[in-house]
Design a protein around this motif. Sequence first.
Motif, PDB file in Angstrom:
ATOM      1  N   LEU A  66     -29.624 -27.051  45.633  1.00 31.54           N
ATOM      2  CA  LEU A  66     -29.915 -28.291  46.366  1.00 31.54           C
ATOM      3  C   LEU A  66     -31.398 -28.444  46.678  1.00 31.54           C
ATOM      4  O   LEU A  66     -31.781 -29.275  47.508  1.00 31.54           O
ATOM      5  CB  LEU A  66     -29.095 -28.336  47.659  1.00 31.54           C
ATOM      6  N   ILE A  67     -32.230 -27.647  46.058  1.00 31.41           N
ATOM      7  CA  ILE A  67     -33.684 -27.752  46.297  1.00 31.41           C
ATOM      8  C   ILE A  67     -34.338 -28.387  45.067  1.00 31.41           C
ATOM      9  O   ILE A  67     -34.105 -27.943  43.938  1.00 31.41           O
ATOM     10  CB  ILE A  67     -34.292 -26.366  46.607  1.00 31.41           C
ATOM     11  N   ASP A  68     -35.111 -29.431  45.278  1.00 27.44           N
ATOM     12  CA  ASP A  68     -35.712 -30.142  44.135  1.00 27.44           C
ATOM     13  C   ASP A  68     -37.073 -29.536  43.774  1.00 27.44           C
ATOM     14  O   ASP A  68     -37.561 -28.643  44.484  1.00 27.44           O
ATOM     15  CB  ASP A  68     -35.805 -31.651  44.424  1.00 27.44           C
ATOM     16  N   PRO A  69     -37.709 -30.000  42.691  1.00 26.78           N
ATOM     17  CA  PRO A  69     -38.979 -29.391  42.251  1.00 26.78           C
ATOM     18  C   PRO A  69     -40.110 -29.512  43.276  1.00 26.78           C
ATOM     19  O   PRO A  69     -41.128 -28.836  43.155  1.00 26.78           O
ATOM     20  CB  PRO A  69     -39.318 -30.191  40.990  1.00 26.78           C
ATOM     21  N   HIS A  70     -39.913 -30.338  44.314  1.00 26.13           N
ATOM     22  CA  HIS A  70     -40.951 -30.526  45.336  1.00 26.13           C
ATOM     23  C   HIS A  70     -40.635 -29.702  46.580  1.00 26.13           C
ATOM     24  O   HIS A  70     -41.242 -29.890  47.638  1.00 26.13           O
ATOM     25  CB  HIS A  70     -41.069 -32.019  45.657  1.00 26.13           C
ATOM     26  N   GLY A  71     -39.621 -28.847  46.450  1.00 22.98           N
ATOM     27  CA  GLY A  71     -39.282 -27.947  47.555  1.00 22.98           C
ATOM     28  C   GLY A  71     -38.430 -28.588  48.635  1.00 22.98           C
ATOM     29  O   GLY A  71     -38.189 -27.993  49.684  1.00 22.98           O
ATOM     30  N   ARG A  72     -37.927 -29.811  48.397  1.00 26.85           N
ATOM     31  CA  ARG A  72     -37.128 -30.476  49.430  1.00 26.85           C
ATOM     32  C   ARG A  72     -35.680 -29.998  49.380  1.00 26.85           C
ATOM     33  O   ARG A  72     -35.092 -29.933  48.300  1.00 26.85           O
ATOM     34  CB  ARG A  72     -37.184 -32.005  49.239  1.00 26.85           C
ATOM     35  N   LYS A  73     -35.155 -29.676  50.566  1.00 21.06           N
ATOM     36  CA  LYS A  73     -33.779 -29.152  50.669  1.00 21.06           C
ATOM     37  C   LYS A  73     -32.828 -30.306  50.955  1.00 21.06           C
ATOM     38  O   LYS A  73     -33.003 -31.010  51.958  1.00 21.06           O
ATOM     39  CB  LYS A  73     -33.713 -28.127  51.807  1.00 21.06           C
ATOM     40  N   HIS A  74     -31.842 -30.496  50.134  1.00 24.39           N
ATOM     41  CA  HIS A  74     -30.932 -31.647  50.248  1.00 24.39           C
ATOM     42  C   HIS A  74     -29.645 -31.240  50.942  1.00 24.39           C
ATOM     43  O   HIS A  74     -28.652 -30.900  50.316  1.00 24.39           O
ATOM     44  CB  HIS A  74     -30.674 -32.236  48.861  1.00 24.39           C
ATOM     45  N   ASN A  75     -29.667 -31.318  52.263  1.00 29.02           N
ATOM     46  CA  ASN A  75     -28.486 -30.917  53.050  1.00 29.02           C
ATOM     47  C   ASN A  75     -27.699 -32.131  53.536  1.00 29.02           C
ATOM     48  O   ASN A  75     -26.787 -31.998  54.362  1.00 29.02           O
ATOM     49  CB  ASN A  75     -28.943 -30.086  54.259  1.00 29.02           C
ATOM     50  N   TYR A  76     -28.028 -33.321  53.019  1.00 28.24           N
ATOM     51  CA  TYR A  76     -27.444 -34.569  53.504  1.00 28.24           C
ATOM     52  C   TYR A  76     -26.911 -35.364  52.314  1.00 28.24           C
ATOM     53  O   TYR A  76     -27.669 -35.792  51.447  1.00 28.24           O
ATOM     54  CB  TYR A  76     -28.542 -35.336  54.250  1.00 28.24           C
ATOM     55  N   LEU A  77     -25.584 -35.504  52.272  1.00 25.51           N
ATOM     56  CA  LEU A  77     -24.923 -36.230  51.181  1.00 25.51           C
ATOM     57  C   LEU A  77     -24.432 -37.571  51.707  1.00 25.51           C
ATOM     58  O   LEU A  77     -23.796 -37.633  52.768  1.00 25.51           O
ATOM     59  CB  LEU A  77     -23.733 -35.421  50.648  1.00 25.51           C
ATOM     60  N   ARG A  78     -24.740 -38.655  50.972  1.00 22.85           N
ATOM     61  CA  ARG A  78     -24.233 -39.991  51.338  1.00 22.85           C
ATOM     62  C   ARG A  78     -23.165 -40.356  50.301  1.00 22.85           C
ATOM     63  O   ARG A  78     -23.445 -40.371  49.101  1.00 22.85           O
ATOM     64  CB  ARG A  78     -25.358 -41.017  51.357  1.00 22.85           C
ATOM     65  N   ILE A  79     -21.959 -40.613  50.790  1.00 24.10           N
ATOM     66  CA  ILE A  79     -20.854 -40.923  49.878  1.00 24.10           C
ATOM     67  C   ILE A  79     -20.441 -42.389  50.044  1.00 24.10           C
ATOM     68  O   ILE A  79     -20.048 -42.808  51.142  1.00 24.10           O
ATOM     69  CB  ILE A  79     -19.634 -40.031  50.150  1.00 24.10           C
ATOM     70  N   SER A  80     -20.522 -43.152  48.954  1.00 21.37           N
ATOM     71  CA  SER A  80     -20.035 -44.533  48.975  1.00 21.37           C
ATOM     72  C   SER A  80     -18.548 -44.509  48.619  1.00 21.37           C
ATOM     73  O   SER A  80     -18.159 -43.991  47.580  1.00 21.37           O
ATOM     74  CB  SER A  80     -20.806 -45.373  47.956  1.00 21.37           C
ATOM     75  N   LEU A  81     -17.711 -45.070  49.537  1.00 19.70           N
ATOM     76  CA  LEU A  81     -16.267 -45.052  49.294  1.00 19.70           C
ATOM     77  C   LEU A  81     -15.815 -46.208  48.401  1.00 19.70           C
ATOM     78  O   LEU A  81     -14.745 -46.140  47.794  1.00 19.70           O
ATOM     79  CB  LEU A  81     -15.505 -45.155  50.621  1.00 19.70           C
ATOM     80  N   THR A  82     -16.622 -47.300  48.382  1.00 20.81           N
ATOM     81  CA  THR A  82     -16.202 -48.487  47.637  1.00 20.81           C
ATOM     82  C   THR A  82     -17.382 -49.433  47.425  1.00 20.81           C
ATOM     83  O   THR A  82     -18.368 -49.346  48.155  1.00 20.81           O
ATOM     84  CB  THR A  82     -15.108 -49.256  48.423  1.00 20.81           C
ATOM     85  N   ASP A  83     -17.256 -50.310  46.425  1.00 21.00           N
ATOM     86  CA  ASP A  83     -18.260 -51.367  46.266  1.00 21.00           C
ATOM     87  C   ASP A  83     -17.669 -52.716  46.688  1.00 21.00           C
ATOM     88  O   ASP A  83     -18.202 -53.774  46.377  1.00 21.00           O
ATOM     89  CB  ASP A  83     -18.784 -51.427  44.819  1.00 21.00           C
ATOM     90  N   THR A  91     -20.536 -44.482  53.356  1.00 21.34           N
ATOM     91  CA  THR A  91     -21.063 -45.844  53.206  1.00 21.34           C
ATOM     92  C   THR A  91     -20.149 -46.623  52.267  1.00 21.34           C
ATOM     93  O   THR A  91     -19.104 -46.147  51.842  1.00 21.34           O
ATOM     94  CB  THR A  91     -22.489 -45.794  52.596  1.00 21.34           C
ATOM     95  N   GLY A  92     -20.627 -47.795  51.851  1.00 15.84           N
ATOM     96  CA  GLY A  92     -19.804 -48.636  50.977  1.00 15.84           C
ATOM     97  C   GLY A  92     -20.676 -49.205  49.892  1.00 15.84           C
ATOM     98  O   GLY A  92     -21.539 -48.451  49.370  1.00 15.84           O
ATOM     99  N   GLY A  93     -20.625 -50.579  49.692  1.00 13.77           N
ATOM    100  CA  GLY A  93     -19.836 -51.680  50.268  1.00 13.77           C
ATOM    101  C   GLY A  93     -19.546 -51.443  51.745  1.00 13.77           C
ATOM    102  O   GLY A  93     -20.362 -50.928  52.476  1.00 13.77           O
TER     103      GLY A  93
END
Length: 330
Positions: free
Chosen positions: A6-23, A70-72
Amino acid sequence: MVSNSLIDPHGRKHNYLRISLTDHCNLRCFYCMPEEGIEFQEKSSYLTRSEIFEVAKTFVQLGVNKIRITGGEPLVRKRADEILRDLASLPIELAITTNGILLDRYLPLFKEIGLTNINVSLDSLNEEKNLLITKRDYYQKIRNNISLLLDEGITPKLNVVVMRDINQDEIIDFIELTKHSNLDVRFLEFMPFNGNKWKLEKCFSYQEILTEITNHYGDQINKLEDSFNSTSKNYKVSNYQGSFGIISSITNPFCEGCNRIRLTADGNLKNCLFSTEEFDILTPLREGSNIVPIIEDCLSNKKAVKAGIQTTDNNIETLEQNRSMISIGG
Ligand code: SF4
């Protein structure tokens, strides 16, 4: 603990997932849903309840500790209550962004599962203008539901997309809501997405918003400390209960602290809100393959700032290649 996946090439740690349930949505905000609408997909193209849970579990095992729904409009999704209960069983902070129309129906569930991190989108305090923006007549219902949250001791965040010559004249009115209520009002710069006819001149910038506010409140404005991952620059009017913030993705981006990765309702990963490149995890998931390499691939391709895309007028063609806001979920 965030794993290297979950760490990108710029060293950022991605501990936050945004899930869209629908459009799908029960509003038609013109900056989110293209005027001509969007083509909805076959039901089978959307992540099922168990697939959402499986993907979320994988991300949590890798180190995600916050999931925003999130959505929609997420609450129009069938079985949204079951999906929320599933996710609430994980060791995470669960959050939701909603247009507020169905909040009263879901509040008992939110209280049961401890979901108190609630963002409500509301772009005008004027009923007619709200109708103009959303093309639906739910203003009073949304206001009542915001009051319901406050009565329950829940501090919602209000997301206000500020658009020139549409609602910048209401900035002070929104801040006045924080005088006697423990509300957090966030002003978002208008962002370009497929079909929303964005132009830089329509964007009322961070500096312009701050100038409006400072001209009105003068030295009563106090700068609050922002966390490293914060998307908004936060402030408070002296002696007011609530606070306000400005989210300046266009004129003053905050990508150095980005910890977000997005999952669309049809099972694609986006490493940035503006990225036009997506990574399909639904197909491998249904084939029973390991999805971690795809997560790693997605993040290893993440650019330092705004997916490497200039949010300017002479780049509209590229910006239009992105999805519409309604099928990303912000
Ligand atoms: S623009 Fe992209 S990289 Fe920057 S903060 Fe937003 S999602 Fe993160």
